[in-house]
Design a protein around this motif. Structure first.
Motif, PDB file in Angstrom:
ATOM      1  N   HIS A 199       0.906  -1.248  -0.001  1.00 24.99           N
ATOM      2  CA  HIS A 199       0.050   0.023  -0.003  1.00 24.99           C
ATOM      3  C   HIS A 199       0.992   1.404   0.037  1.00 24.99           C
ATOM      4  O   HIS A 199       2.086   0.927   0.378  1.00 24.99           O
ATOM      5  CB  HIS A 199      -1.083   0.188   1.080  1.00 24.99           C
ATOM      6  CG  HIS A 199      -0.076   0.013   2.344  1.00 24.99           C
ATOM      7  ND1 HIS A 199       0.469  -0.993   3.008  1.00 24.99           N
ATOM      8  CD2 HIS A 199       0.228   1.331   3.412  1.00 24.99           C
ATOM      9  CE1 HIS A 199       1.430  -0.405   4.181  1.00 24.99           C
ATOM     10  NE2 HIS A 199       1.167   0.829   4.379  1.00 24.99           N
ATOM     11  N   ASP A 201       1.001   5.293   1.850  1.00 29.53           N
ATOM     12  CA  ASP A 201       0.251   5.821   3.030  1.00 29.53           C
ATOM     13  C   ASP A 201      -0.439   7.009   2.637  1.00 29.53           C
ATOM     14  O   ASP A 201      -0.036   7.573   1.724  1.00 29.53           O
ATOM     15  CB  ASP A 201       1.307   6.059   4.061  1.00 29.53           C
ATOM     16  CG  ASP A 201       1.893   4.923   4.834  1.00 29.53           C
ATOM     17  OD1 ASP A 201       1.526   3.810   4.680  1.00 29.53           O
ATOM     18  OD2 ASP A 201       2.409   5.067   6.012  1.00 29.53           O
ATOM     19  N   GLN A 212       8.503   8.548   2.649  1.00 27.27           N
ATOM     20  CA  GLN A 212       8.157   8.078   3.850  1.00 27.27           C
ATOM     21  C   GLN A 212       9.743   7.316   4.536  1.00 27.27           C
ATOM     22  O   GLN A 212      10.374   6.887   3.869  1.00 27.27           O
ATOM     23  CB  GLN A 212       7.279   6.991   3.955  1.00 27.27           C
ATOM     24  CG  GLN A 212       6.886   6.340   5.161  1.00 27.27           C
ATOM     25  CD  GLN A 212       5.665   5.348   5.251  1.00 27.27           C
ATOM     26  OE1 GLN A 212       5.371   4.701   6.212  1.00 27.27           O
ATOM     27  NE2 GLN A 212       4.775   5.434   4.262  1.00 27.27           N
ATOM     28  N   HIS A 342       4.582  -0.404  -0.151  1.00 29.45           N
ATOM     29  CA  HIS A 342       5.128  -1.035   0.883  1.00 29.45           C
ATOM     30  C   HIS A 342       4.277  -2.064   1.736  1.00 29.45           C
ATOM     31  O   HIS A 342       2.900  -1.641   1.696  1.00 29.45           O
ATOM     32  CB  HIS A 342       5.987  -0.277   1.927  1.00 29.45           C
ATOM     33  CG  HIS A 342       5.130   0.626   2.523  1.00 29.45           C
ATOM     34  ND1 HIS A 342       4.431   1.685   2.030  1.00 29.45           N
ATOM     35  CD2 HIS A 342       4.747   0.841   3.816  1.00 29.45           C
ATOM     36  CE1 HIS A 342       3.664   2.387   2.795  1.00 29.45           C
ATOM     37  NE2 HIS A 342       3.940   2.105   3.924  1.00 29.45           N
TER      38      HIS A 342
HETATM   39 ZN    ZN Z   1       2.567   2.010   5.509  1.00 25.05          ZN
END
Ligand code: ZN
Ligand code: OGA
Length: 377
Positions: A199, A201, A212, A342
């Motif tokens: 997915h 974020d 991220q 991820h």
């Molecule tokens: Zn995540």
């Protein structure tokens, strides 16, 4: 000198320039007037000159090359003369820029990266101690979309000094850092011991965080192994092999939402699964099974849209494309959140402890810092 001007001539609303190396450029008069070197403040580098104060018919009354090779233009209005450095004109020449074939900064990867994970690692101390180390990290992030920083300290919040070598972090209601631990009544499925499918974020933001950073402090529980996939590589596979699905994914707006029980703000956003840049390159991917809302596209295309989403999702979990690895304490798994997906396998919270601290940063900070450092090298 290749940037020297050989010949100039007027051509309608533009000035034609022939360069000593044979290249030819055309510069529009309004463009030239707007980019007079005196137009900008030296500190803010903002344009103080206002193009709206001249007429749209402004033109060069006189033009010549002076003894230093500069282009001099005396304007038809405003009693103004402009002096242009030939190398500035050459570097900003939009005729030549538009003739050049676009070259993507993205190096797409698939599961073969699994055999060469070392190529995406960098030592924490290298980044802290040198701009070359910092550049290497930023280049991995920009070109490959992924890097693992090794041997970082494992104290709480200890990723901040290395992140601040790039820039400030991006705040969200999950706080900075966000704590990826198994807690009761979590407001995000990451804060459980469950598996997380691949997915991104926060796809329900108008502008989801560009990058991220998941800093592993403790990972002694059984399970909790990581996965990552290059969404641009999967998009590229579809573009080349399954055109109809690709077209659906770039054209139809999906809907994402977040309304967890702690929130007094219900955020939602429509965006296509794959978006492209002005050059037709990949801009971003929006994919998250967990936070896609009830879709509201036209009934006659719903079947096609779901099948495209289904196919895309399956490829994003296909072992041909995804890599798998285990985070060790001191690793900072850093990635482009709008390119990579991820995930993690489930873990057994009774078998040991698992604690990651997460941070976000905007894409502007990564690319902007890299541009600055490369220019000053
Ligand atoms: Zn995540
Ligand atoms: C997250 C997440 C992965 C992990 O916090 O968004 O995806 O390994 N975590 O726990």
């Amino acid at each position: 000198m290749t940037t020297a001007i050989y010949k100039i001539s007027k051509n309608g609303s533009s000035l034609n320039i022939e360069w000593k190396d044979g290249e030819k450029s055309s510069f529009n008069f309004l463009w030239l007037r707007d980019n007079c070197p005196t137009a900008h403040d030296k500190d803010s580098r903002h344009r103080m000159f206002n193009i709206l104060n001249v007429s749209e018919n402004i033109e060069a009354k006189e033009f010549k090359i002076d003894k230093d090779g500069k282009l001099i233009i005396k304007w038809s209005e405003g009693e103004h003369t402009s002096f242009y450095d030939p190398s500035w004109l050459r570097n900003n020449c939009y005729t030549l820029k538009n003739k050049k074939k676009y070259s993507s900064p993205y190096e797409l990867w698939d599961n073969s990266l699994q055999n060469n994970l070392k190529s995406i690692t960098i030592e924490h101390k290298e980044i802290i101690n040198s701009d070359d180390g910092l550049i290497k990290w930023l280049e991995l992030l920009h070109h490959k979309g992924i890097a693992i920083v090794k041997n970082s300290p494992v104290d709480k919040k200890s990723a901040l000094p290395v992140l601040n070598r790039i820039s400030h972090t991006r705040e969200t209601f999950f706080k900075t850092p966000f704590e990826v631990i198994n807690i009761p009544q979590p407001n995000n499925s990451a804060y459980t011991a469950h598996a997380l499918r691949n997915h991104m974020d926060l796809p329900w933001f108008e502008n989801p965080p560009g990058y991220q950073f998941l800093h592993c402090l403790i990972n002694s529980a059984k399970g909790g192994d990581s996965s990552a996939v290059d969404g641009f590589a999967v998009a590229d596979y579809l573009k080349k092999n399954e055109k109809e699905i690709f077209e659906t994914l770039i054209n139809v707006h999906l809907k994402f939402r977040d309304k967890d029980y702690t929130q007094v703000v219900h955020r939602s956003f429509h965006a296509p699964a794959i978006s492209l840049t002005k050059d037709g390159d990949y801009n971003d991917i929006r994919f998250s099974v967990a936070t896609m809302d009830a879709l509201d596209c036209k009934p006659e295309i719903m079947d096609k849209v779901y099948k495209a989403h289904h196919r895309f999702g399956n490829l994003l979990h296909d072992d041909k494309f995804q890599i798998k690895f285990r985070l060790e304490p001191g690793d900072i798994f850093s990635f482009n959140n709008r390119r990579l997906l991820h995930g993690r396998t489930s873990f057994d919270p009774n078998s040991g402890e698992r604690h990651l601290q997460g941070y976000y940063m905007d894409r502007d900070e990564i690319i902007g810092r890299l541009n600055f450092l490369k220019k000053n090298k």
